[in-house]
Design an enzyme around this catalytic site. Structure first.
Site, PDB file in Angstrom:
ATOM      1  N   ASP A 246       8.916 -15.801  -8.736  1.00 39.87           N
ATOM      2  CA  ASP A 246       7.730 -14.969  -9.936  1.00 39.87           C
ATOM      3  C   ASP A 246       7.216 -16.192 -10.266  1.00 39.87           C
ATOM      4  OD1 ASP A 246       8.327 -12.613  -9.305  1.00 39.87           O
ATOM      5  OD2 ASP A 246       9.721 -12.178 -11.191  1.00 39.87           O
TER       6      ASP A 246
ATOM      7  N   CYS B  95      -0.893   0.404 -14.183  1.00 47.48           N
ATOM      8  CA  CYS B  95       0.621   0.786 -12.987  1.00 47.48           C
ATOM      9  C   CYS B  95       1.651   1.114 -13.502  1.00 47.48           C
ATOM     10  CB  CYS B  95       0.049  -0.440 -12.055  1.00 47.48           C
ATOM     11  SG  CYS B  95       2.058  -0.805 -11.353  1.00 47.48           S
TER      12      CYS B  95
ATOM     13  N   CYS C 141       4.865   3.910  -4.718  1.00 48.82           N
ATOM     14  CA  CYS C 141       4.195   3.798  -3.572  1.00 48.82           C
ATOM     15  C   CYS C 141       4.415   2.389  -2.580  1.00 48.82           C
ATOM     16  CB  CYS C 141       2.203   2.659  -4.406  1.00 48.82           C
ATOM     17  SG  CYS C 141       3.219   1.196  -4.863  1.00 48.82           S
TER      18      CYS C 141
ATOM     19  N   CYS D 263       5.473   4.294   2.053  1.00 51.06           N
ATOM     20  CA  CYS D 263       4.891   3.539   3.001  1.00 51.06           C
ATOM     21  C   CYS D 263       5.343   3.550   4.395  1.00 51.06           C
ATOM     22  CB  CYS D 263       5.100   2.093   2.496  1.00 51.06           C
ATOM     23  SG  CYS D 263       3.980   0.547   3.186  1.00 51.06           S
TER      24      CYS D 263
END
Ligand code: SF4
Ligand code: SF4
Length: 376
Positions: free
Chosen positions: A165, A245, A274, A278
């Site tokens: 991260d 978002c 999202c 997919c």
């Protein structure tokens, strides 16, 4: 066998799903784009500045004699039954014991891929990646075990730095350049075997290793993620405005723009929309990593009316092993309040009324909003 092959072979044995190698050359394009997007405000809620971006985009600033980067990916695409069986086969598994002690393992129906429709209406939704134990330590542990192995087999004075991260754009750029996967229009790294349900980590090293090739198969004409995003946060292919978002909104402290509150629905931590749509994720392999078994019971632990006034001790009990712990109790309460307003949760009215006396102005503000929504 080459050093690279030995490293890759060993990685499979310790449960690393995907591994790739790239050079430690700076990520100049990422740096430029990252700084541009910071200037445009897309990363306003993060503590990034140009100095920080320059640092994380240049591996040699992190490890001065860096030559290569080993990128790893672990799937978090949990299939509860499969992991259950694995755990049963190994009754000495410490995770199983830990989870039995926490009363988690008896609640196998806590998660399913249809969790949004299958879970109780008055509960919050959390992202798939946040259901298990905080992934940071798991990735770090695997990278440390890999580093110990490399130390034993490499003749040189082996130096390394482990990163998990580092920054969303950098982790992905490393993974892409190391051939782990391709970029999706939703900005995720998509892999052939595990779709985009992956955690990424990397090891910068002074060893000169042969790089893998990056592969770029773009998304073609598909735009399912762009159309599915409730807030139009994917402002164009491969660009997300994080200010819109939901995943970022649920994780940031403070106020949320009023025009986005309703779009959050029942999401109280993260957003998978999202990724759910997919096509690459439809046939994704499941993880074999037992550490990613859900530790939260979506039915019981995430009831909105309870979360709204959760006290410090219960918050720690429920979330201290989860990545959710990082957002803090009041941010989670704020999200639960917004979710209760969005579903007009009558069960939450008493909890919301108690919030009127809360010390936190943000909490009071959204409780007021939620009550008005419920009474409408
Ligand atoms: S995570 Fe949710 S809000 Fe964010 S870009 Fe994806 S669909 Fe949109
Ligand atoms: S949904 Fe379509 S456009 Fe979006 S990342 Fe997946 S393949 Fe690419």
């Amino acid at each position: 066998m080459s050093l690279e092959s030995k490293i890759k072979d060993f990685s499979k044995g310790i449960g690393i799903d995907l591994i790739g190698i790239t050079s430690a050359e700076p990520f100049n394009d990422v740096e430029r784009v990252f700084i541009e997007r910071i200037k445009k405000g897309y990363y306003r809620s993060f503590n990034y500045n140009s100095e920080r971006v320059k640092f994380i985009c240049n591996p040699k600033k992190i490890l001065p004699d860096a030559k290569s980067i080993i990128s790893i990916a672990l799937s978090y695409n949990v299939h509860v039954e499969e992991i259950e069986n694995k755990l049963r086969e190994n009754s000495n598994n410490t995770l199983l014991k830990d989870q039995k002690n926490k009363g988690v393992v008896n609640s196998y129906n806590i998660y399913s891929n249809e969790r949004e429709t299958g879970s109780k209406e008055n509960t919050g939704i959390i992202s798939k990646f946040a259901l298990g134990i905080d992934y940071h330590e798991i990735l770090r542990d695997k990278l440390e075990i890999l580093a110990d192995f490399i130390k034993k087999i490499s003749l040189k004075n082996f130096k390394y730095k482990i990163l998990v991260d580092t920054g969303p754009m950098v982790d992905r750029a490393v993974a892409f350049r190391a051939g782990i996967g391709q970029y999706g229009k939703n900005c995720c790294i998509i892999t052939k075997r595990f779709g985009s349900w992956i955690f990424l980590g990397e090891m910068i090293t002074n060893l000169e290793l042969q790089s893998d090739k990056s592969n770029f198969e773009d998304c073609g004409d598909c735009d399912l993620c762009i159309r599915a995003c409730p807030t139009q946060a994917i402002i164009s292919p491969y660009i997300i405005d994080t200010r819109k978002c939901i995943s970022h909104l649920t994780q940031k402290k403070g106020e949320i723009p009023m025009n986005l509150l309703e779009k959050m629905g029942r999401r109280i931590y993260g957003c998978d929309i999202c990724q759910d749509v997919c096509p690459y994720n439809k046939e994704a392999e499941f993880t074999k990593e037992s550490d990613f078994l859900p530790i939260l019971q979506t039915g019981k632990d995430l009831e909105l009316s309870k979360l709204i006034n959760i006290n410090e001790s219960d918050y720690n009990k429920l979330f201290s092993s989860s990545v959710i712990t990082w957002i803090g109790r009041n941010t989670l309460r704020r999200n639960a309040i917004i979710a209760s307003g969005n579903i007009a949760d009558l069960n939450a009215i008493d909890s919301l009324l108690k919030v009127y006396k809360d010390d936190d102005e943000i909490i009071r503000k959204y409780a007021d909003w939620a009550i008005k929504k419920i009474k409408k």
